[in-house]
Motif scaffolding. Structure first.
Motif, PDB file in Angstrom:
ATOM      1  N   TYR A 132       0.808  -1.215   0.000  1.00  0.00           N
ATOM      2  CA  TYR A 132       0.000   0.000   0.000  1.00  0.00           C
ATOM      3  C   TYR A 132       0.839   1.261   0.000  1.00  0.00           C
ATOM      4  O   TYR A 132       0.340   2.337   0.316  1.00  0.00           O
TER       5      TYR A 132
ATOM      6  N   GLN B 157      -9.796   3.217  -1.777  1.00  0.00           N
ATOM      7  CA  GLN B 157      -9.451   2.438  -2.961  1.00  0.00           C
ATOM      8  C   GLN B 157      -8.932   1.037  -2.612  1.00  0.00           C
ATOM      9  O   GLN B 157      -9.483   0.043  -3.063  1.00  0.00           O
ATOM     10  N   PRO B 158      -7.903   0.880  -1.753  1.00  0.00           N
ATOM     11  CA  PRO B 158      -7.469  -0.481  -1.425  1.00  0.00           C
ATOM     12  C   PRO B 158      -8.423  -1.208  -0.472  1.00  0.00           C
ATOM     13  O   PRO B 158      -8.538  -2.434  -0.541  1.00  0.00           O
TER      14      PRO B 158
ATOM     15  N   TRP C  84     -11.976  -0.741   0.219  1.00  0.00           N
ATOM     16  CA  TRP C  84     -13.308  -1.133  -0.261  1.00  0.00           C
ATOM     17  C   TRP C  84     -13.296  -1.411  -1.740  1.00  0.00           C
ATOM     18  O   TRP C  84     -14.327  -1.716  -2.320  1.00  0.00           O
ATOM     19  N   GLY C  85     -12.138  -1.230  -2.383  1.00  0.00           N
ATOM     20  CA  GLY C  85     -12.055  -1.494  -3.816  1.00  0.00           C
ATOM     21  C   GLY C  85     -12.658  -0.397  -4.661  1.00  0.00           C
ATOM     22  O   GLY C  85     -12.904  -0.580  -5.844  1.00  0.00           O
ATOM     23  N   THR C  86     -12.898   0.797  -4.080  1.00  0.00           N
ATOM     24  CA  THR C  86     -13.413   1.893  -4.892  1.00  0.00           C
ATOM     25  C   THR C  86     -12.968   3.220  -4.297  1.00  0.00           C
ATOM     26  O   THR C  86     -12.794   3.338  -3.092  1.00  0.00           O
ATOM     27  N   TRP C  87     -12.754   4.206  -5.163  1.00  0.00           N
ATOM     28  CA  TRP C  87     -12.361   5.519  -4.679  1.00  0.00           C
ATOM     29  C   TRP C  87     -13.495   6.154  -3.900  1.00  0.00           C
ATOM     30  O   TRP C  87     -13.291   6.827  -2.916  1.00  0.00           O
TER      31      TRP C  87
END
Lengths: 218, 53, 254
Positions: free
Chosen positions: B8, C126-127, C129-132
């Motif tokens: 990350y 983004q990392p 929840w997989g969305t911006w």
């Protein structure tokens, strides 16, 4: 009061008063939506309640600056401020006149436009009800925004920026009523909340608007 | 020196960079505007004092 | 300003003394280096501590380090508006010019805090929840708060007469606060229909352990002090600007 209401109605409906403009704008927005998202009827009927609400809201926004602008220019707003009728009452009457000439026609037109967007049949009743209730809140909140910006030369854009965030709760509950109605879900809770917002706004916003007007007339 | 940020790294570092840049921006804007107004005020006050004296 | 001398002696030392612009300039000028220095110290310690010397979370990995910016910025985004609400009320009730100017000074700072909270939230989202961007109730209400800041700042900028501007923005701030609160609950209601129980932020889920707690507290103090510093600097600028305008007007009259 009745005289003021009559006068405002007459001003709004006479030629050049912009009475039909909001309705035409609403129609154009609704026509543009299928052109932008595609003609798929399933998609359209899903988004129809939201689009109709948003279109009505934007159309309502268009005519807000007229609530006070004309009276401010010709000085009759100063007369109103010193009249025996409290300014709060005058604001309420003017907002009501705005609703009669904008919100009510938009509400009545919405079901017709609903046909264009394949609004599901059970949705019409709740669309009408939610718009009938909600546009009154839109008019009163808009009157507050118009009172804030009445003295400004280029107030139109600023008015939109100020008023749109204030429209958020009304839009959320109103569109939720219409959406749930269209999907055949129970609508009692959002309808009650929408009614609460409309009544609360009608009761309190004239005071805020009158306060802003007094500052601007100083 | 750099801590192990794992997969990350980009996210963490960009979050810090963006925030520090924004904070730096508002600090810089505030100070610059403050200095400008102070300078102008000083020049106007000097002008007034000359006129009075 | 005039009524200052008629204030009874017993109340002379009250808080309202600082509402006198001259007094405010003296006190804030003396306090500013200390507050500013402390803000820089707390921020540096908190952020460096958080960035370099805290372990990764077993679930979120190193992204947990974003918390040292995200949470303080979000807190200040809301508290700045609350401060504006209080100072607007003071202006409306007691007509202290410093109060109105402090509200004006705080708005851009609050907006920046809100933007930071949104930006770091997006980068974190983004990392995780997989969305911006998700239309999570909390995110959405923050976005709406940002819109309120924009409207408030725009109204200040649009009006020429300073007292009219102060009055109108104060009224807008009061009404806006009510509607921001309403929007918060409306948004909560609105999103329940979509995904149930979207409690996506760390602070709510699992209470933070001590390793994360102390750097976070340091960082929050740093943000509070930074906000205070910026508001002081900007209020001083506004007072000077007001005086500058008055002098220029007098020159023009002469």
């Amino acid at each position: 009061m009745i005289a003021l209401l009559r006068r405002d109605m007459a001003v709004a409906t006479r030629a050049g008063g912009g009475f039909g403009l909001g309705l035409a704008f609403f129609l154009v927005v609704v026509v543009l939506v299928p052109l932008s998202v595609g003609p798929d009827t399933a998609v359209l009927s899903r988004i129809a309640p939201g689009i109709l609400w948003l279109g009505a809201l934007l159309a309502c926004l268009l005519s807000l600056d007229r609530i006070f602008a004309l009276d401010f220019e010709d000085g009759s707003l100063d007369l109103l401020a010193t009249a025996p009728l409290p300014l709060e009452g005058a604001v309420a009457v003017k907002a009501f006149a705005h609703w009669l000439t904008t919100g009510l026609p938009l509400t009545l037109m919405a079901p017709v436009l609903g046909v264009l967007l394949n609004l599901p049949v059970p949705g019409y009743r709740w669309l009408l009800a939610s718009l009938l209730l909600g546009t009154s809140a839109l008019s009163v909140i808009g009157a507050f925004g118009a009172a804030l910006t009445v003295g400004l030369r280029r107030g139109g854009l600023l008015l939109s920026l100020l008023v749109l965030p204030l429209y958020v709760p009304t839009l959320i509950f109103g569109a939720e009523v219409a959406r749930r109605g269209a999907e055949g879900m129970p609508v009692a809770t959002p309808l009650a909340l929408l009614a609460g917002i409309s009544l609360g706004c009608a009761a309190l916003m004239p005071f805020a608007a009158a306060a802003a007007l007094r500052v601007n007339l100083r | 020196m750099m801590p192990e940020l794992g997969k990350y790294a980009v996210e963490v570092i960009s979050a810090y960079v963006v925030s520090v840049a924004l904070l730096g921006g508002i600090v810089w804007a505030s100070l610059r505007e403050g200095a400008r107004v102070r300078r102008e005020l000083r020049s106007v006050e000097a002008r007034r004092d000359r006129a009075d004296g | 300003m005039q009524h200052k001398d008629s204030v009874p002696i017993s109340r002379r030392m009250s808080l309202w003394e600082y509402a006198n612009p001259k007094k405010f300039m003296q006190v804030s000028g003396a306090a500013l280096p200390w507050v500013g220095g402390l803000a820089a110290l707390c921020l540096a310690v908190g952020l460096i501590w958080g960035f370099f010397f805290t372990p990764d979370d077993f679930r979120q990995g190193s992204t947990v380090k974003i918390i040292y910016i995200h949470v303080p910025a979000a807190l200040m985004g809301i508290n700045a508006w609350l401060m504006m609400l209080v100072t607007s009320l003071i202006w409306l009730v007691r007509r202290h010019h410093v109060s109105a100017l402090a509200a004006k000074a705080a708005a851009p700072v609050g907006l920046v805090m809100t933007v930071i909270a949104l930006a770091t939230g997006a980068i974190w989202g983004q990392p995780m929840w997989g969305t911006w961007w998700a239309w999570d109730p909390r995110l959405t209400s923050f976005l709406i708060l940002g819109l309120f800041y924009l409207g408030y700042i725009a109204l200040w900028a649009a009006i020429d007469n300073p007292d009219t501007a102060a009055d109108l923005t104060s009224v807008l701030c009061l009404v806006g606060s009510v509607f921001a609160l309403l929007s918060r609950y409306a948004v909560l209601f609105w999103n329940q229909g979509l995904h149930q129980g979207a409690s996506l932020t760390v602070t709510q889920d699992n209470p933070i352990s001590d390793i994360y707690y102390w750097p976070l507290i340091t960082s929050i103090s740093g943000f509070v002090l930074l906000f205070l510093t910026l508001v002081l600097v900007r209020t001083r600028t506004e007072i000077r600007r007001r005086r500058l305008q008055a002098l220029l007007n007098r020159e023009r009259m002469a």
